[in-house]
Design a protein around this motif. Structure first.
Motif, PDB file in Angstrom:
ATOM      1  N   ALA A 197      17.174  28.546  12.466  1.00 16.89           N
ATOM      2  CA  ALA A 197      18.358  28.016  13.157  1.00 16.89           C
ATOM      3  C   ALA A 197      17.951  27.414  14.494  1.00 16.89           C
ATOM      4  CB  ALA A 197      19.395  29.111  13.351  1.00 16.89           C
ATOM      5  N   SER A 198      17.039  28.087  15.211  1.00 17.07           N
ATOM      6  CA  SER A 198      16.574  27.551  16.497  1.00 17.07           C
ATOM      7  C   SER A 198      15.904  26.202  16.291  1.00 17.07           C
ATOM      8  CB  SER A 198      15.592  28.506  17.161  1.00 17.07           C
ATOM      9  OG  SER A 198      16.124  29.801  17.195  1.00 17.07           O
ATOM     10  N   LEU A 199      15.032  26.162  15.281  1.00 16.48           N
ATOM     11  CA  LEU A 199      14.315  24.911  15.001  1.00 16.48           C
ATOM     12  C   LEU A 199      15.312  23.800  14.670  1.00 16.48           C
ATOM     13  CD1 LEU A 199      11.656  23.439  14.593  1.00 16.48           C
ATOM     14  CD2 LEU A 199      11.570  24.313  12.257  1.00 16.48           C
ATOM     15  N   ALA A 200      16.285  24.124  13.814  1.00 15.22           N
ATOM     16  CA  ALA A 200      17.273  23.119  13.425  1.00 15.22           C
ATOM     17  C   ALA A 200      18.062  22.631  14.627  1.00 15.22           C
ATOM     18  CB  ALA A 200      18.218  23.687  12.367  1.00 15.22           C
ATOM     19  N   MET A 201      18.348  23.542  15.557  1.00 13.96           N
ATOM     20  CA  MET A 201      19.074  23.153  16.767  1.00 13.96           C
ATOM     21  C   MET A 201      18.243  22.202  17.620  1.00 13.96           C
ATOM     22  SD  MET A 201      22.096  24.419  17.011  1.00 13.96           S
ATOM     23  CE  MET A 201      22.522  24.354  18.738  1.00 13.96           C
ATOM     24  N   VAL A 202      16.993  22.584  17.848  1.00 17.72           N
ATOM     25  CA  VAL A 202      16.125  21.777  18.704  1.00 17.72           C
ATOM     26  C   VAL A 202      15.960  20.377  18.135  1.00 17.72           C
ATOM     27  CG1 VAL A 202      13.755  21.542  19.533  1.00 17.72           C
ATOM     28  CG2 VAL A 202      14.919  23.741  19.659  1.00 17.72           C
ATOM     29  N   VAL A 203      15.847  20.309  16.820  1.00 17.49           N
ATOM     30  CA  VAL A 203      15.621  19.024  16.181  1.00 17.49           C
ATOM     31  C   VAL A 203      16.931  18.268  15.954  1.00 17.49           C
ATOM     32  CG1 VAL A 203      14.779  17.943  14.062  1.00 17.49           C
ATOM     33  CG2 VAL A 203      13.508  19.822  15.080  1.00 17.49           C
ATOM     34  N   GLY A 204      17.981  18.998  15.592  1.00 16.15           N
ATOM     35  CA  GLY A 204      19.214  18.348  15.153  1.00 16.15           C
ATOM     36  C   GLY A 204      20.173  17.975  16.266  1.00 16.15           C
ATOM     37  N   ALA A 205      20.309  18.854  17.275  1.00 18.15           N
ATOM     38  CA  ALA A 205      21.321  18.608  18.311  1.00 18.15           C
ATOM     39  C   ALA A 205      21.112  17.287  19.061  1.00 18.15           C
ATOM     40  CB  ALA A 205      21.389  19.786  19.277  1.00 18.15           C
ATOM     41  N   PRO A 206      19.844  16.973  19.483  1.00 19.79           N
ATOM     42  CA  PRO A 206      19.654  15.688  20.173  1.00 19.79           C
ATOM     43  C   PRO A 206      20.071  14.512  19.291  1.00 19.79           C
ATOM     44  CG  PRO A 206      17.706  17.060  20.381  1.00 19.79           C
ATOM     45  CD  PRO A 206      18.607  17.742  19.399  1.00 19.79           C
ATOM     46  N   ALA A 207      19.780  14.629  17.990  1.00 15.17           N
ATOM     47  CA  ALA A 207      20.155  13.546  17.080  1.00 15.17           C
ATOM     48  C   ALA A 207      21.657  13.349  17.060  1.00 15.17           C
ATOM     49  CB  ALA A 207      19.635  13.847  15.673  1.00 15.17           C
ATOM     50  N   ALA A 208      22.380  14.479  17.103  1.00 18.87           N
ATOM     51  CA  ALA A 208      23.846  14.381  17.090  1.00 18.87           C
ATOM     52  C   ALA A 208      24.347  13.602  18.293  1.00 18.87           C
ATOM     53  CB  ALA A 208      24.462  15.779  17.063  1.00 18.87           C
ATOM     54  N   PHE A 209      23.713  13.825  19.462  1.00 17.59           N
ATOM     55  CA  PHE A 209      24.100  13.089  20.671  1.00 17.59           C
ATOM     56  C   PHE A 209      23.980  11.589  20.454  1.00 17.59           C
ATOM     57  CE2 PHE A 209      24.053  17.048  22.852  1.00 17.59           C
ATOM     58  CZ  PHE A 209      24.776  16.849  24.016  1.00 17.59           C
ATOM     59  N   VAL A 210      22.826  11.183  19.919  1.00 15.47           N
ATOM     60  CA  VAL A 210      22.605   9.753  19.713  1.00 15.47           C
ATOM     61  C   VAL A 210      23.609   9.207  18.702  1.00 15.47           C
ATOM     62  CG1 VAL A 210      20.964   8.007  18.963  1.00 15.47           C
ATOM     63  CG2 VAL A 210      20.171   9.986  20.257  1.00 15.47           C
ATOM     64  N   LEU A 211      23.809   9.943  17.605  1.00 13.72           N
ATOM     65  CA  LEU A 211      24.674   9.437  16.538  1.00 13.72           C
ATOM     66  C   LEU A 211      26.119   9.291  17.013  1.00 13.72           C
ATOM     67  CD1 LEU A 211      23.215  11.318  13.453  1.00 13.72           C
ATOM     68  CD2 LEU A 211      23.142   8.867  13.916  1.00 13.72           C
ATOM     69  N   VAL A 212      26.538  10.114  17.962  1.00  8.34           N
ATOM     70  CA  VAL A 212      27.914   9.995  18.448  1.00  8.34           C
ATOM     71  C   VAL A 212      28.007   8.945  19.544  1.00  8.34           C
ATOM     72  CG1 VAL A 212      29.757  11.165  19.717  1.00  8.34           C
ATOM     73  CG2 VAL A 212      28.602  12.322  17.850  1.00  8.34           C
ATOM     74  N   ARG A 213      26.988   8.882  20.434  1.00  2.39           N
ATOM     75  CA  ARG A 213      27.174   8.118  21.665  1.00  2.39           C
ATOM     76  C   ARG A 213      26.556   6.729  21.672  1.00  2.39           C
ATOM     77  NH1 ARG A 213      26.872  12.469  26.535  1.00  2.39           N
ATOM     78  NH2 ARG A 213      28.726  13.603  25.907  1.00  2.39           N
ATOM     79  N   GLN A 214      25.497   6.521  20.908  1.00  8.57           N
ATOM     80  CA  GLN A 214      24.835   5.223  20.983  1.00  8.57           C
ATOM     81  C   GLN A 214      25.322   4.318  19.856  1.00  8.57           C
ATOM     82  OE1 GLN A 214      22.909   4.622  23.499  1.00  8.57           O
ATOM     83  NE2 GLN A 214      22.749   6.716  24.247  1.00  8.57           N
ATOM     84  N   ARG A 215      25.374   3.041  20.194  1.00  8.50           N
ATOM     85  CA  ARG A 215      25.656   2.070  19.135  1.00  8.50           C
ATOM     86  C   ARG A 215      24.318   1.514  18.689  1.00  8.50           C
ATOM     87  NH1 ARG A 215      30.048  -0.524  18.315  1.00  8.50           N
ATOM     88  NH2 ARG A 215      31.987   0.297  19.193  1.00  8.50           N
ATOM     89  N   ILE A 216      23.857   1.974  17.528  1.00  6.44           N
ATOM     90  CA  ILE A 216      22.571   1.473  17.063  1.00  6.44           C
ATOM     91  C   ILE A 216      22.726   0.941  15.653  1.00  6.44           C
ATOM     92  CG2 ILE A 216      20.975   2.793  18.474  1.00  6.44           C
ATOM     93  CD1 ILE A 216      20.987   4.907  16.305  1.00  6.44           C
ATOM     94  N   MET A 217      21.816   0.054  15.302  1.00  7.58           N
ATOM     95  CA  MET A 217      21.846  -0.495  13.950  1.00  7.58           C
ATOM     96  C   MET A 217      21.457   0.586  12.957  1.00  7.58           C
ATOM     97  SD  MET A 217      20.491  -4.373  13.876  1.00  7.58           S
ATOM     98  CE  MET A 217      19.091  -3.667  13.036  1.00  7.58           C
ATOM     99  N   GLY A 218      21.996   0.500  11.777  1.00  4.85           N
ATOM    100  CA  GLY A 218      21.596   1.407  10.715  1.00  4.85           C
ATOM    101  C   GLY A 218      22.052   2.832  10.941  1.00  4.85           C
ATOM    102  N   LYS A 219      23.135   2.997  11.678  1.00  7.79           N
ATOM    103  CA  LYS A 219      23.626   4.332  11.968  1.00  7.79           C
ATOM    104  C   LYS A 219      24.034   5.059  10.682  1.00  7.79           C
ATOM    105  CE  LYS A 219      26.560   6.105  15.633  1.00  7.79           C
ATOM    106  NZ  LYS A 219      27.500   5.627  16.627  1.00  7.79           N
ATOM    107  N   THR A 220      24.705   4.313   9.795  1.00  7.82           N
ATOM    108  CA  THR A 220      25.149   4.913   8.536  1.00  7.82           C
ATOM    109  C   THR A 220      23.963   5.416   7.740  1.00  7.82           C
ATOM    110  OG1 THR A 220      26.742   3.122   8.596  1.00  7.82           O
ATOM    111  CG2 THR A 220      26.781   4.557   6.671  1.00  7.82           C
ATOM    112  N   ALA A 221      22.897   4.588   7.714  1.00  4.17           N
ATOM    113  CA  ALA A 221      21.709   4.977   6.958  1.00  4.17           C
ATOM    114  C   ALA A 221      21.086   6.231   7.567  1.00  4.17           C
ATOM    115  CB  ALA A 221      20.704   3.833   6.956  1.00  4.17           C
ATOM    116  N   LEU A 222      21.045   6.271   8.917  1.00  4.09           N
ATOM    117  CA  LEU A 222      20.484   7.436   9.589  1.00  4.09           C
ATOM    118  C   LEU A 222      21.288   8.692   9.276  1.00  4.09           C
ATOM    119  CD1 LEU A 222      19.588   5.975  13.062  1.00  4.09           C
ATOM    120  CD2 LEU A 222      18.033   7.111  11.483  1.00  4.09           C
ATOM    121  N   LEU A 223      22.601   8.531   9.334  1.00  2.00           N
ATOM    122  CA  LEU A 223      23.471   9.659   9.053  1.00  2.00           C
ATOM    123  C   LEU A 223      23.258  10.120   7.616  1.00  2.00           C
ATOM    124  CD1 LEU A 223      25.626  11.305  10.490  1.00  2.00           C
ATOM    125  CD2 LEU A 223      27.354   9.838   9.486  1.00  2.00           C
ATOM    126  N   ALA A 224      23.133   9.153   6.710  1.00  4.88           N
ATOM    127  CA  ALA A 224      22.901   9.485   5.300  1.00  4.88           C
ATOM    128  C   ALA A 224      21.605  10.276   5.158  1.00  4.88           C
ATOM    129  CB  ALA A 224      22.854   8.220   4.469  1.00  4.88           C
TER     130      ALA A 224
END
Lengths: 605, 361
Positions: free
Chosen positions: A408-435
C-alpha cells in the motif's frame, strides 16, 4: 510560444507520472507482453508458432471450457445487473444521508474477501448447510437438495461476489443524471412508467453497460467460486491456467490460454467501445447516444432501443391507467406513491442477499464439531486456538499484514503523484494514460499473476534476486493491483479540492513544495489515508498473485485459506474468516469515515 | 391583455419540513393571460409554492385549483401545466424535435400532426433549423427557448418558470427577459414566474407576489410595490430606499407628521392605522430627494454633511450623513462633472410630502 512548445511545457509539469509509468511498465506491461509472446514463440528461438493454439483448439476440451466460462460469466453479468439495478436506482435517487448509510451495506460485501464469502455459501448451501436444514425442519423436502457443486451454486456465489461491483459502477453514472429530468417529464404529461423507461433508463444505460462490462471481465477470470462451489462441469478457464502452471509447469500453453482469456476480454471491450464509447467507463455520459449515433450499428441499436423503450413505457401507461380507473385518485386527498415502497422492499431483499450470508460464518467458527455443519454445536474456542497456535497461520497473518502495509505504501508513493497530474494538468493522451493506470483492474488478474510469476523467475535469475517465495515479490505484485485504487481515490478527492487554495498559498509566498506540505496535504489527508486503506485491503485480500508468487514458502493469509479449503472446508477456516470479517469491517468503516470527512472538508473550504 | 378567466387559484397553502415552515398562509389568484412573479430572497418559500402548484411537492394543507379544477394532490402529469426548470431540464439523449414532441407523444397525438406542431413552436421561438440537434449543441439562450417551446407546444393552462434565466450572463438575460415578455404578450399565455432578481420582476411582471420568510409579504403591480410598499421588507427589497426612524406626532384625515431623530418634522400621507406616539419608519426613494439651494424650501427638509459623491454613468449619487448618524442617498441625473460640492459641505435635502411612505416597524 508555439503549440509544440506549450505541449512540451505541459509534459514537463507531468514528471510525477514517471514513477507510475516506469513501475507499471516494468512489473505489469512487460511481463504480460512477455507471456503473450511466449505463447507464439518456439521455445528460445524467437520464431513464431501456432503450436500451442493448435493444441488449444485441437480437442473440444478447452473450447468447451471457454464456452462454459463465457456462459457462466454472461449469466452472472445478467443477474448482477438485474439485481443490482434497483439498488443502484434507489441509492442514486434517495436522500444523501440514506444513500451513505445504505452504501455501507454494499461496500462491506464489496471489500470482504471472495474466499470468506464463498465459505459462507458453503455453510448456507451445503448438504448439511443452513438452507437444507431449514427446508427439512419445515418438512418442505425429505432429503437435502443439491445446491452446491453445480451450476446453481456457482451462479449464486458469483452473483453474490460481483453484484456490488455492478451496483457501485451503475450508481456512479446514475448520480450524474439530473434529478429534474424525471420531474420535467412528469410536468410534460408522462406517468411514472413513461418517465422511467423513456428518460431515466436510457440515461442510465452507460452505467449498465460499464457495470456489465466490469462484471463480465472480472467473471471470466474467476476461479475461487467455481473451484469451491462448482463441480467438474463448471470448470472455468482460469482454473485451466492454474493447473497448467502449478501442476504441469507448461508455461507456453498457460500463455496461450491466457491469450485466449485476454482476447476474449479485449473483444468484449472492443464491442463495448464500438457501441457506447470508452469514456462511459469513467462514468461520463457518452457523447453520442439516442438519435445521433456516429456509426450505423450504434444508430440502429439506438433506434430499436428507443422504440422498444417507448413501447414498454406505453405498456406501463396502459396498466397504470387501468389501475386508476379501478382505484381513482382523488385530487383532494394526499396520495402515497406505492411504487417507491415496492422498490424499497425489493432493495431490502437484495441487500439482505448481499450482506447477510457472510455472517453465517460467525456461529460456525464457535462449533465444537470438526465439520462445518448447521446448526453448529456450541460452544468452543478451539478453532481460534488452532489459528493462533499454529505457526503456519500465525506466519501467514503476519506476512499478510506486512505485505499489505508495504505494498500500500509503494502504491501510494507511485500512484498519488500521478493522480495529481491526471486531475490538474492538461496533457495529451490523458485518456490513454488513465487507461494504462487502470488496466490492472481490467486485465484478468490471473493473467497478471501468471505473467509476474514467469517474469520473476527469469528476471530474478538474471540479477540474482529471489522474487518468488519472498515478500518482495508479493509487495511488488500487490502494488500493481493497488495502484488503480489509489489513483482513483486520490483523483476523486482532488477533483473536489478547490485549487484556488493552492493559488492563494502561492500568492502569499509559499513555494510549490511548501504549499503541498502545509495546505494541500493537510486538507486531503483523510482522502490519502482512505486510499492507503483501500490499497491495503486490496493486498490483504489478494489470492491470485499470492497463489503463484508465494511459491508455497511465503504464504499469505488468503493463500493459506485457499490451500486449506482445497483439502477440506473446516471450522478453522470459519474462525479465520470471522477474524478477517471483523478486521475488514473495521477498516471499511474507518476508510469510509475518513473519505466522507475528506470530501466534507475540501468542499467546505 | 388580461382576461377575467381565472387560471389558477391558490388557497391557504402550508408546507413544513419537520420544524421548518417552508410556506404558510399562501393565497392568490392568477387570471388568464397574466404574468405573475413570485419574488423573494432564497428560502422565502417561492420555489416551494411553485413546486406545490406543479404537483412535485404535496402540501400539508390548502388547495390548488387549476383552470377551475381542484388539483391539490393531482399528480403533475395530470395537471394542465407546463414548467421551465432553472437548468432547462432538456432531455440530453433526445434531439430538440424529440424533446418538443415528448409532451405530444405522451398525449398520443398522431406523428404527422406532431411534426407540424413542433415546427410551429420552433418558428415561434425563432429557432426553425435546430430540430435535429441535441440540446448540448445549443447555446444557453437557445436551450432556454427550446425549454419554453417544449412547454408551449401543448398549450397548458399555465406555464411555470423557476428562475429560468439564472444560468445566463447579464446581457443574454436582459435580451431573454424582453423575448419572454414579448411571447407572453403576443400569445396571451398565462405565466407564473419565480425569481430573486427584483429588477427582472419589475421588467416582466403584470403583478408581483413578494415573498419573505415563508409568507406572502405583499402582492400588487410593480408600481404598487415600488410606490406603496406596506412593510419595511418590501420597501427595502424593491429598488433603493432611504429608511429612517421616527415617532408619529400627529395623525388623521389621511395625513401624519413624524418627528425624526434629528428633530426634523416630516409630513407624510398615511392610512389611519398609525397612532400618535407610535415608533415608525419612513421611507423615501433616493431619486425623490433633492439637494436644496440655500433659499429653496420643500415639504420635508433634513440637514446633513456630504459624505461622498459617486458618478455611476447616467446618474450621480450623493451620500449625506445626518447629524444623528445614518447616511441617506440622493440620486440625480448626471448633467456634467460635479463642481462646488465636496466632502464635509453642509447640505439640505428636501422632498415632497407625498413621496414619503410611512411604515410600521
Amino acid at each position: 510560444m508555439t503549440a509544440a512548445g506549450r505541449r512540451f511545457g505541459a509534459w514537463r509539469a507531468a514528471w510525477p507520472l514517471l514513477p507510475v509509468l516506469i513501475f507499471l511498465g516494468f512489473f505489469f506491461l512487460y511481463p504480460v507482453g512477455q507471456l503473450l509472446w511466449l505463447s507464439v514463440e518456439i521455445k528460445g528461438t524467437g520464431a513464431l508458432t501456432a503450436m500451442h493454439y493448435q493444441r488449444l483448439f485441437a480437442s473440444t476440451l478447452y473450447v468447451k471450457v471457454l464456452q462454459i466460462t463465457l456462459e457462466t460469466s454472461a449469466w452472472c453479468t445478467f443477474f448482477s445487473i438485474v439485481g443490482g439495478y434497483p439498488v443502484a436506482y434507489l441509492l442514486a435517487t434517495t436522500s444523501e444521508r440514506r444513500r451513505n448509510n445504505l452504501m455501507l451495506w454494499i461496500l462491506l460485501p464489496f471489500w470482504t474477501s471472495f474466499l470468506v464469502r464463498t465459505f459462507a455459501w458453503i455453510v448456507l448451501l451445503g448438504r448439511n448447510g443452513a438452507i437444507n436444514g431449514w427446508l427439512q425442519a419445515l418438512g418442505l423436502t425429505d432429503e437435502p437438495l443439491s445446491l452446491i457443486y453445480n451450476f446453481t451454486g456457482v451462479m449464486i456465489g458469483m452473483t453474490h461476489a460481483l453484484m456490488p461491483l455492478a451496483i457501485l459502477t451503475m450508481v456512479s453514472v446514475m448520480e450524474q443524471i439530473d434529478a429534474n429530468l424525471p420531474k420535467a417529464a412528469s410536468t410534460l404529461g408522462a406517468r411514472g412508467g413513461q418517465a422511467f423507461w423513456r428518460i431515466y433508463f436510457p440515461l442510465s444505460l452507460p452505467g449498465v453497460a460499464a457495470g456489465g462490462l466490469l462484471v463480465f471481465i472480472t467473471a471470466i477470470g474467476f476461479f475461487i467460486t467455481p473451484a469451491l462451489l462448482g463441480g467438474r462441469l463448471q470448470t472455468m478457464i482460469a482454473q485451466v491456467i492454474i493447473t497448467q502452471v502449478q501442476d504441469l509447469m507448461n508455461w507456453a500453453f498457460a500463455g496461450a490460454v491466457s491469450v485466449l482469456l485476454l482476447v476474449t476480454a479485449l473483444v468484449v471491450f472492443y464491442l463495448y467501445d464500438r457501441a457506447l464509447g470508452m469514456s462511459t467507463l469513467a462514468g461520463e455520459t457518452p457523447s453520442t447516444q439516442g438519435g445521433g449515433g456516429r456509426n450505423p450499428i450504434a444508430r440502429l441499436s439506438a433506434w430499436i432501443g428507443g422504440h422498444l423503450l417507448g413501447a414498454i413505457g406505453r405498456l406501463c401507461d396502459i396498466v397504470s391507467e387501468a389501475y386508476e380507473r379501478l382505484v381513482p385518485r382523488p385530487a383532494s386527498r394526499p396520495t402515497r406513491e406505492w411504487s417507491r415502497g415496492v422498490l424499497a422492499f425489493l432493495v431490502f431483499l437484495i441487500i439482505f442477499f448481499l450482506a447477510a450470508p457472510t455472517f453465517f460464518i460467525v456461529p460456525v467458527s464457535f462449533t465444537t464439531d470438526a465439520f462445518i455443519e448447521w446448526p453448529p454445536k456450541f460452544f468452543s474456542l478451539r478453532w481460534y486456538d488452532t489459528v493462533f497456535v499454529s505457526p503456519l497461520w500465525r506466519e501467514a497473518i503476519v506476512r499478510s499484514l506486512l505485505v499489505g502495509v508495504l505494498s500500500a505504501s509503494l502504491a501510494m508513493v507511485v500512484g498519488a503523484p500521478a493522480a495529481f497530474v491526471l486531475v490538474r494538468q492538461r496533457i495529451m493522451g490523458k485518456t490513454a494514460l488513465l487507461a494504462l493506470v487502470l488496466s490492472p483492474l481490467i486485465i484478468p488478474r490471473i493473467i497478471i499473476a501468471v505473467a509476474l510469476f514467469y517474469f520473476y523467475a527469469r528476471f530474478g535469475a538474471l540479477i540474482n534476486v529471489r522474487f518468488i517465495g519472498t515478500s518482495l515479490g508479493l509487495v511488488l505484485g500487490h502494488a500493481v493491483l493497488a495502484i488503480p485504487y489509489v489513483v482513483v481515490t486520490v483523483m476523486a478527492v482532488l477533483k473536489n479540492y478547490d485549487e484556488r487554495l493552492d493559488q492563494a498559498a502561492g500568492s502569499l509566498g509559499a513555494n510549490p513544495v511548501r504549499t503541498l506540505w502545509h495546505v494541500t496535504i493537510p486538507l486531503i489527508r483523510s482522502g490519502l489515508i482512505a486510499a492507503f486503506l483501500f490499497a491495503f485491503i486490496t493486498s490483504f485480500d489478494e489470492l491470485t498473485i499470492a497463489l503463484f508468487v508465494s511459491g508455497g514458502l511465503a504464504t499469505t493469509l488468503p493463500k493459506q485459506m485457499w490451500d486449506d479449503a482445497l483439502l477440506k472446508v473446516n471450522p478453522t477456516l470459519a474462525a479465520v474468516s470471522t477474524i478477517l470479517l471483523v478486521f475488514i469491517t473495521g477498516m471499511i468503516l474507518a476508510a469510509e469515515y475518513l473519505r466522507r470527512r475528506a470530501l466534507g472538508r475540501s468542499s467546505a473550504a | 391583455m388580461t382576461g377575467t378567466t381565472e387560471k389558477l387559484r391558490v388557497r391557504d397553502l402550508r408546507k413544513t419540513y419537520g420544524q421548518v415552515v417552508a410556506l404558510t398562509d399562501a393565497q392568490f389568484d392568477l387570471a388568464e393571460g397574466e404574468f405573475l412573479t413570485l419574488l423573494g430572497p432564497s428560502g422565502s418559500g417561492k420555489t416551494t409554492m411553485l413546486m406545490i402548484i406543479a404537483g412535485l411537492i404535496q402540501p400539508d394543507k390548502g388547495e390548488v385549483w387549476i383552470d377551475g379544477k381542484l388539483a391539490t394532490f393531482a399528480p403533475s402529469y395530470k395537471r394542465d401545466i407546463g414548467m421551465v426548470f432553472q437548468n432547462y431540464a432538456l432531455f440530453p439523449h433526445m434531439t430538440v424535435h424529440e424533446n418538443i414532441a415528448f409532451p405530444l407523444r405522451m398525449r398520443r397525438m398522431a406523428e404527422s400532426k406532431i411534426r407540424d406542431e413542433v415546427q410551429r413552436v420552433l418558428d415561434i421561438v425563432r429557432l426553425p433549423h435546430v430540430a435535429d440537434r441535441l440540446p448540448r449543441a445549443l447555446s444557453g439562450g437557445q436551450q432556454q427557448r427550446i425549454a419554453l417551446a417544449r412547454c408551449m407546444v401543448y398549450r397548458p393552462s399555465i406555464i411555470l418558470m423557476d428562475e429560468p434565466l439564472g444560468a445566463l450572463d447579464k446581457k443574454l438575460r436582459d435580451q431573454m427577459q424582453l423575448e419572454i415578455k414579448q411571447l407572453h404578450t403576443e400569445l396571451g399565455i398565462t405565466i407564473l414566474y419565480v425569481t430573486h432578481d427584483q429588477e427582472e420582476a419589475m421588467i416582466m411582471s403584470d403583478r408581483i407576489c413578494l415573498m419573505n420568510d415563508a409568507r406572502i409579504e405583499q402582492l400588487g403591480t410593480p408600481a404598487d410595490l415600488y410606490f406603496k410598499p406596506r412593510t419595511v421588507f418590501a420597501a427595502d427589497f424593491l429598488g433603493e430606499s432611504n429608511l429612517l426612524d421616527g415617532v408619529v406626532q400627529s395623525a388623521g384625515h389621511g395625513r401624519a407628521t413624524v418627528k425624526s431623530a434629528g428633530d426634523a418634522v416630516i409630513k407624510a400621507p398615511a392610512a389611519d392605522v398609525f397612532a400618535v406616539g407610535q415608533a415608525v419608519k419612513f421611507m423615501v426613494r433616493p431619486e425623490r430627494l433633492r439637494l436644496l439651494d440655500p433659499v429653496e424650501s420643500a415639504d420635508n427638509v433634513i440637514e446633513g454633511t456630504l459624505d461622498q459623491i459617486i458618478m455611476v454613468g447616467g446618474v450621480t449619487k450623493y451620500y449625506v450623513r445626518l447629524p444623528t448618524g445614518p447616511v441617506v442617498s440622493a440620486t440625480r441625473l448626471t448633467r456634467g462633472p460635479v463642481t462646488g460640492l465636496e466632502r464635509g459641505t453642509r447640505v439640505r435635502l428636501g422632498w415632497p410630502a407625498d413621496s414619503t411612505v410611512l411604515l410600521p416597524t
